[in-house]
Motif scaffolding. Structure first.
Motif, PDB file in Angstrom:
ATOM      1  N   GLY A  59       0.808  -1.214   0.000  1.00 33.22           N
ATOM      2  CA  GLY A  59       0.000   0.000   0.000  1.00 33.22           C
ATOM      3  C   GLY A  59       0.841   1.264   0.000  1.00 33.22           C
ATOM      4  N   ILE A  60       1.895   1.271   0.786  1.00 34.55           N
ATOM      5  CA  ILE A  60       2.748   2.458   0.859  1.00 34.55           C
ATOM      6  C   ILE A  60       3.591   2.584  -0.402  1.00 34.55           C
ATOM      7  N   LEU A  61       4.037   1.465  -0.953  1.00 39.50           N
ATOM      8  CA  LEU A  61       4.747   1.510  -2.234  1.00 39.50           C
ATOM      9  C   LEU A  61       3.856   2.097  -3.320  1.00 39.50           C
ATOM     10  N   GLU A  62       2.613   1.643  -3.391  1.00 38.97           N
ATOM     11  CA  GLU A  62       1.692   2.152  -4.416  1.00 38.97           C
ATOM     12  C   GLU A  62       1.437   3.640  -4.234  1.00 38.97           C
ATOM     13  N   ALA A  63       1.282   4.076  -2.977  1.00 40.53           N
ATOM     14  CA  ALA A  63       0.972   5.482  -2.713  1.00 40.53           C
ATOM     15  C   ALA A  63       2.128   6.409  -3.049  1.00 40.53           C
ATOM     16  N   GLY A  64       3.364   5.906  -2.954  1.00 39.39           N
ATOM     17  CA  GLY A  64       4.515   6.776  -3.150  1.00 39.39           C
ATOM     18  C   GLY A  64       5.295   6.552  -4.424  1.00 39.39           C
ATOM     19  N   ALA A  65       4.921   5.557  -5.216  1.00 34.77           N
ATOM     20  CA  ALA A  65       5.733   5.180  -6.377  1.00 34.77           C
ATOM     21  C   ALA A  65       5.895   6.317  -7.376  1.00 34.77           C
ATOM     22  N   ALA A  66       4.882   7.163  -7.514  1.00 31.56           N
ATOM     23  CA  ALA A  66       4.935   8.254  -8.492  1.00 31.56           C
ATOM     24  C   ALA A  66       5.315   9.590  -7.862  1.00 31.56           C
ATOM     25  N   ALA A  67       5.784   9.586  -6.611  1.00 28.84           N
ATOM     26  CA  ALA A  67       6.045  10.849  -5.904  1.00 28.84           C
ATOM     27  C   ALA A  67       7.059  11.715  -6.638  1.00 28.84           C
ATOM     28  N   GLN A  68       8.122  11.110  -7.099  1.00 28.69           N
ATOM     29  CA  GLN A  68       9.155  11.890  -7.779  1.00 28.69           C
ATOM     30  C   GLN A  68       8.634  12.461  -9.091  1.00 28.69           C
ATOM     31  N   ALA A  69       7.922  11.641  -9.852  1.00 28.93           N
ATOM     32  CA  ALA A  69       7.343  12.115 -11.111  1.00 28.93           C
ATOM     33  C   ALA A  69       6.301  13.198 -10.878  1.00 28.93           C
ATOM     34  N   ASP A  70       5.654  13.155  -9.720  1.00 20.21           N
ATOM     35  CA  ASP A  70       4.631  14.155  -9.390  1.00 20.21           C
ATOM     36  C   ASP A  70       5.218  15.451  -8.832  1.00 20.21           C
ATOM     37  N   GLY A  71       6.523  15.538  -8.771  1.00 20.11           N
ATOM     38  CA  GLY A  71       7.166  16.780  -8.378  1.00 20.11           C
ATOM     39  C   GLY A  71       7.515  16.918  -6.914  1.00 20.11           C
ATOM     40  N   TYR A  72       7.406  15.837  -6.144  1.00 23.46           N
ATOM     41  CA  TYR A  72       7.785  15.907  -4.728  1.00 23.46           C
ATOM     42  C   TYR A  72       9.303  15.812  -4.585  1.00 23.46           C
ATOM     43  N   ASP A  73       9.807  16.444  -3.529  1.00 20.32           N
ATOM     44  CA  ASP A  73      11.248  16.475  -3.279  1.00 20.32           C
ATOM     45  C   ASP A  73      11.671  15.486  -2.203  1.00 20.32           C
ATOM     46  N   ALA A  74      10.715  14.932  -1.479  1.00 18.37           N
ATOM     47  CA  ALA A  74      10.999  13.928  -0.450  1.00 18.37           C
ATOM     48  C   ALA A  74       9.693  13.239  -0.084  1.00 18.37           C
ATOM     49  N   VAL A  75       9.822  12.079   0.558  1.00 16.24           N
ATOM     50  CA  VAL A  75       8.670  11.315   1.038  1.00 16.24           C
ATOM     51  C   VAL A  75       8.889  10.988   2.505  1.00 16.24           C
ATOM     52  N   CYS A  76       7.862  11.181   3.333  1.00 17.09           N
ATOM     53  CA  CYS A  76       7.856  10.720   4.716  1.00 17.09           C
ATOM     54  C   CYS A  76       6.768   9.652   4.856  1.00 17.09           C
ATOM     55  N   ILE A  77       7.069   8.623   5.601  1.00 16.79           N
ATOM     56  CA  ILE A  77       6.124   7.531   5.826  1.00 16.79           C
ATOM     57  C   ILE A  77       5.571   7.669   7.247  1.00 16.79           C
ATOM     58  N   ASP A  78       4.270   7.788   7.368  1.00 20.65           N
ATOM     59  CA  ASP A  78       3.650   8.112   8.650  1.00 20.65           C
ATOM     60  C   ASP A  78       3.337   6.862   9.471  1.00 20.65           C
ATOM     61  N   PRO A  95      14.779  11.677  -1.216  1.00 21.59           N
ATOM     62  CA  PRO A  95      14.838  11.071   0.122  1.00 21.59           C
ATOM     63  C   PRO A  95      13.513  10.439   0.530  1.00 21.59           C
ATOM     64  N   VAL A  96      13.591   9.264   1.136  1.00 17.81           N
ATOM     65  CA  VAL A  96      12.421   8.588   1.698  1.00 17.81           C
ATOM     66  C   VAL A  96      12.728   8.352   3.175  1.00 17.81           C
ATOM     67  N   ILE A  97      11.954   8.976   4.050  1.00 18.66           N
ATOM     68  CA  ILE A  97      12.247   8.979   5.477  1.00 18.66           C
ATOM     69  C   ILE A  97      11.264   8.077   6.218  1.00 18.66           C
ATOM     70  N   GLY A  98      11.796   7.074   6.916  1.00 18.16           N
ATOM     71  CA  GLY A  98      10.987   6.230   7.789  1.00 18.16           C
ATOM     72  C   GLY A  98      11.179   6.674   9.228  1.00 18.16           C
ATOM     73  N   PRO A  99      10.124   7.041   9.935  1.00 18.54           N
ATOM     74  CA  PRO A  99      10.291   7.620  11.270  1.00 18.54           C
ATOM     75  C   PRO A  99      10.792   6.648  12.326  1.00 18.54           C
ATOM     76  N   GLY A 100      10.571   5.348  12.133  1.00 18.44           N
ATOM     77  CA  GLY A 100      10.992   4.381  13.144  1.00 18.44           C
ATOM     78  C   GLY A 100      12.494   4.349  13.321  1.00 18.44           C
ATOM     79  N   ARG A 101      13.213   4.049  12.257  1.00 17.18           N
ATOM     80  CA  ARG A 101      14.670   3.953  12.359  1.00 17.18           C
ATOM     81  C   ARG A 101      15.297   5.313  12.667  1.00 17.18           C
ATOM     82  N   HIS A 102      14.722   6.378  12.119  1.00 16.09           N
ATOM     83  CA  HIS A 102      15.320   7.682  12.363  1.00 16.09           C
ATOM     84  C   HIS A 102      15.099   8.140  13.801  1.00 16.09           C
ATOM     85  N   ALA A 103      13.986   7.760  14.414  1.00 15.41           N
ATOM     86  CA  ALA A 103      13.763   8.088  15.823  1.00 15.41           C
ATOM     87  C   ALA A 103      14.774   7.368  16.701  1.00 15.41           C
ATOM     88  N   MET A 104      15.048   6.109  16.394  1.00 12.41           N
ATOM     89  CA  MET A 104      16.034   5.353  17.181  1.00 12.41           C
ATOM     90  C   MET A 104      17.430   5.935  17.024  1.00 12.41           C
TER      91      MET A 104
END
Length: 257
Positions: A59-78, A95-104
């Motif tokens: 689900g998250i792959l599908e939601a973000g797969a076109a992010a770069q083509a859509d003009g986004y500069d980064a992705v955060c996963i909630d 950049p694709v940021i996952g909050p779990g590993r980055h919080a640790m």
């Protein structure tokens, strides 16, 4: 103006999406960067099994797969599970940021050991997986649960008097009994409790969602992204089937109405 896509890991209506968007109030980012919150169309009911983990990744792959083509500069996963992060990093250069590993990892900038405080003990595998991937098991003082089943739509709304004191009590045990120097909230759905906990605990409390927004902002401004040596681009990208799964989920949802 830089734009960041925040992928919300469950389908939800506008009111519940606003509860997720409220995390933005906890971090100062200025007017020169925009964040768009987008719920997925493919998701499990909760994250408590291997089946759930697979659906979340898709689900998250599908939601973000076109992010770069859509003009986004980064992705955060909630989601602190970091679901879909590895797959998206393989498909995207931004950049694709996952909050779990980055919080640790951020916790280790603030202290020697950290504890994860979560709502539900059935979420424990989410944290042990990330700890194993990072090789940080020895830096985690404990994983403790409030043993309260979460609501991924309503979050903690209406349950503050019940939930907040219990979370503080659990976190204090992490500090006093487990010797944790830093507390990491175990879910972005817990963000509403952050200020209450931070005021009542003697150690820093990391709020993973807002941290991920700040890190996305920093990555964009520093022109940094993940290594393609670690996350290589697929030899044969398959965006068509990924998009088709999303289209099928939207069709089913539309017919259900």
């Amino acid at each position: 103006m830089p734009k960041v896509l925040v992928i919300v890991p469950f389908p939800m209506d506008a009111d519940n999406l606003d509860k997720r968007r409220a995390q933005m109030k906890s971090v100062r980012l200025g007017p020169d960067i925009a964040f768009d919150f987008k719920p997925v169309v493919i998701a499990p009911a909760n994250y408590v099994s291997a089946q759930d983990a697979l659906l979340a990744d898709i689900g998250i792959l599908e939601a973000g797969a076109a992010a770069q083509a859509d003009g986004y500069d980064a992705v955060c996963i909630d989601t602190v599970s970091d679901s879909g992060m590895n797959a998206l990093r393989s498909m995207l250069d931004i950049p694709v940021i996952g909050p779990g590993r980055h919080a640790m990892l951020a916790a280790l900038m603030l202290g020697e050991k950290f504890s994860v405080v979560c709502m539900w003990d059935r979420w424990r595998p989410l944290y042990t997986k990330t700890l194993a991937e990072l090789g940080l098991e020895h830096k985690c003082a404990s994983i403790r649960s409030a043993d309260l089943q979460p609501n991924n739509q309503e979050l903690l709304g209406g349950r503050e008097d019940e939930v907040f004191p219990v979370l503080v009590e659990v976190a204090l045990r992490c500090v006093e009994e487990d010797r944790a120097d830093v507390i990491v909230l175990g879910s972005t759905t817990m963000h509403e409790a952050h200020a209450y906990m931070a005021e009542r605990l003697p150690v820093p409390v990391i709020n993973p969602g807002p941290l991920s927004y700040r890190l996305a902002d920093a990555a964009i401004r520093l022109r940094l992204s993940h290594s393609k040596t670690t996350y290589p681009t697929p030899l044969t990208p398959r965006p068509g089937p990924i998009a088709a799964m999303g289209a099928a989920a939207r069709s089913v949802k539309s017919q259900a109405r």
